[in-house]
Design an enzyme around this catalytic site. Structure first.
Site, short mmCIF file in Angstrom:
data_model
loop_
_atom_site.label_atom_id
_atom_site.label_comp_id
_atom_site.label_asym_id
_atom_site.label_seq_id
_atom_site.Cartn_x
_atom_site.Cartn_y
_atom_site.Cartn_z
N HIS A 36 9.39 21.95 -34.07
CA HIS A 36 8.92 20.60 -34.36
C HIS A 36 8.06 20.61 -35.62
O HIS A 36 6.90 21.04 -35.60
CB HIS A 36 8.11 20.02 -33.20
CG HIS A 36 7.97 18.53 -33.30
ND1 HIS A 36 8.76 17.66 -32.58
CD2 HIS A 36 7.14 17.76 -34.04
CE1 HIS A 36 8.42 16.42 -32.87
NE2 HIS A 36 7.43 16.45 -33.76
N CYS A 37 8.61 20.12 -36.71
CA CYS A 37 7.88 19.99 -37.97
C CYS A 37 8.52 18.88 -38.78
O CYS A 37 9.59 18.37 -38.44
CB CYS A 37 7.87 21.31 -38.75
SG CYS A 37 9.51 21.99 -39.08
N HIS A 38 7.83 18.46 -39.84
CA HIS A 38 8.28 17.34 -40.65
C HIS A 38 8.18 17.68 -42.14
O HIS A 38 7.42 18.57 -42.54
CB HIS A 38 7.42 16.10 -40.40
CG HIS A 38 7.27 15.73 -38.97
ND1 HIS A 38 8.23 15.04 -38.27
CD2 HIS A 38 6.24 15.94 -38.09
CE1 HIS A 38 7.81 14.84 -37.03
NE2 HIS A 38 6.61 15.38 -36.90
N TYR A 54 3.85 4.32 -41.45
CA TYR A 54 2.55 4.74 -41.98
C TYR A 54 2.76 5.34 -43.36
O TYR A 54 3.87 5.64 -43.77
CB TYR A 54 1.86 5.75 -41.05
CG TYR A 54 2.67 6.98 -40.73
CD1 TYR A 54 2.59 8.13 -41.52
CD2 TYR A 54 3.51 7.02 -39.63
CE1 TYR A 54 3.34 9.26 -41.23
CE2 TYR A 54 4.26 8.15 -39.33
CZ TYR A 54 4.16 9.27 -40.13
OH TYR A 54 4.91 10.39 -39.84
N ARG A 129 15.81 11.48 -32.14
CA ARG A 129 14.50 11.22 -31.55
C ARG A 129 14.35 9.74 -31.22
O ARG A 129 14.64 8.88 -32.04
CB ARG A 129 13.39 11.64 -32.52
CG ARG A 129 12.02 11.73 -31.86
CD ARG A 129 10.93 12.04 -32.86
NE ARG A 129 9.77 12.65 -32.21
CZ ARG A 129 8.55 12.70 -32.74
NH1 ARG A 129 8.33 12.18 -33.94
NH2 ARG A 129 7.57 13.27 -32.10
N HIS A 186 5.97 17.34 -27.46
CA HIS A 186 4.51 17.45 -27.33
C HIS A 186 4.02 17.37 -25.87
O HIS A 186 3.01 16.73 -25.58
CB HIS A 186 3.82 16.36 -28.15
CG HIS A 186 4.20 16.32 -29.59
ND1 HIS A 186 4.62 17.44 -30.29
CD2 HIS A 186 4.23 15.29 -30.48
CE1 HIS A 186 4.87 17.10 -31.55
NE2 HIS A 186 4.65 15.81 -31.69
N ASP A 253 4.23 21.22 -35.23
CA ASP A 253 3.95 19.83 -35.57
C ASP A 253 3.47 19.68 -37.01
O ASP A 253 2.97 18.63 -37.40
CB ASP A 253 2.93 19.21 -34.60
CG ASP A 253 2.88 17.68 -34.69
OD1 ASP A 253 3.90 17.07 -35.03
OD2 ASP A 253 1.79 17.11 -34.45
N ASN A 258 -1.10 11.87 -38.67
CA ASN A 258 -1.88 10.95 -37.85
C ASN A 258 -2.67 11.63 -36.73
O ASN A 258 -2.87 11.04 -35.66
CB ASN A 258 -0.97 9.86 -37.26
CG ASN A 258 -0.24 9.08 -38.33
OD1 ASN A 258 -0.82 8.68 -39.33
ND2 ASN A 258 1.06 8.89 -38.14
#
Length: 301
Positions: A36-38, A54, A129, A186, A253, A258
């Site tokens: 899980h990463c962006h 955002y 997702r 999460h 993550d 945020n």
């Protein structure tokens, strides 16, 4: 460093990642996967949509690689961000640039097409997702969930659910219904103030026992009621890992959009030793499970 409300448009502004993370003490097994990463931008190449959820500083595929190199991570599942919406250009660029290292998770709607999904699959996307977080936009309806499931089922994708608090109880029947594999992001962002024996954790554990639900042991900083070193969230992750190591995944993550307080990625890696104390379980969670679910080859294949 914390997220705060942006001055323009009333949108939240995500803070940049930790500028000087520590090198972890724990050596991860070869082919370990961050599940899980962006990535974000760069905005001058992959513009952010006007209706984004955002604002965020750019965190590019090169930034992600450097952080993973520090952490000892060789593979990753890059999750499409609400900051980019359903424009997957940045994600596809990263996947096509390093197909051995990366797989992806898309954001789809009921109006997405089978041709679009086929193209995403060809590029290395292996999941979708679904967001049930009010700050990221309206939650999908049951009909929309079924429509998306129909789109991804032919490709063997998983369906990742981003939920929090009592939603794991409210959506229990949907999450256990079968069909495409379900991944809960999460640790369902349960409210740990309700305790490990409370209804939220109880629902999460029952889902893990169904055999079709996987859980990401990620974002302890988001769950912890006490802050670093996140003892309560690590306790939950360890409980889940002991219960069903064959259906647990680990994710950093990164770059932590945020969050209340920016975590140190090296510290997060070292927490794995407390979540999964033995090497066999760590290998299962970090290497074998993501290979099975995301389509990475195992050693020697």
């Amino acid at each position: 460093m914390t997220s705060h409300e942006a001055a323009r448009g009333g949108r939240r502004l995500a803070a940049p990642p930790h500028p000087n993370p520590t090198a972890p003490v724990l050596a991860l097994p070869p082919l370990s996967c961050d599940a899980h990463c962006h990535i974000f931008g760069p905005g001058d190449v992959f513009p952010y949509p006007e209706d984004r959820a955002y604002d965020t500083p750019d965190v590019t595929k090169e930034d992600l690689r450097r952080r993973h190199d520090l952490m000892g991570v060789e593979r990753a599942l890059i999750v499409q961000s609400a900051a980019h919406g359903t424009d997957h250009a940045a994600l596809l660029d990263a996947l096509r640039g390093d197909p051995d290292r990366y797989r992806g998770v898309a954001l789809l709607t009921a109006s997405s097409t089978s041709a679009e999904v086929a193209g995403l699959h060809e590029a290395g996307v292996r999941g979708v997702r679904l967001q049930f977080m009010p700050h990221l936009g309206p939650s999908p309806t049951p009909d929309e969930v079924r429509a998306v499931a129909g789109l991804v089922r032919p490709h063997g994708w998983h369906m990742a659910f981003h939920i929090a608090g009592d939603t794991v109880v409210d959506l229990f029947d949907t999450l256990r219904a079968g069909g495409p594999p379900v991944v809960i992001d999460h640790m369902a962002r349960v409210d740990l103030r309700t305790g490990l024996d409370g209804p939220q954790v109880g629902a999460l554990r029952r889902l893990l026992d169904t055999g079709n639900v996987w859980v990401k042991l990620s974002a302890p900083d988001r769950l912890s009621a006490g802050g670093p070193p996140y003892d309560d969230a690590v306790g939950l992750a360890a409980l889940l890992a002991a219960q069903a190591p064959e259906r647990c995944l680990w994710g950093s993550d990164f770059p932590h959009p945020n969050v209340r307080e920016m975590p140190d990625d090296g510290v997060l890696v070292d927490l794995i030793a407390r979540i999964a104390p033995d090497e066999k379980t760590r290998h299962r969670i970090l290497v074998a499970n993501p290979a099975e679910l995301f389509g990475f080859p195992l050693e020697g294949e």
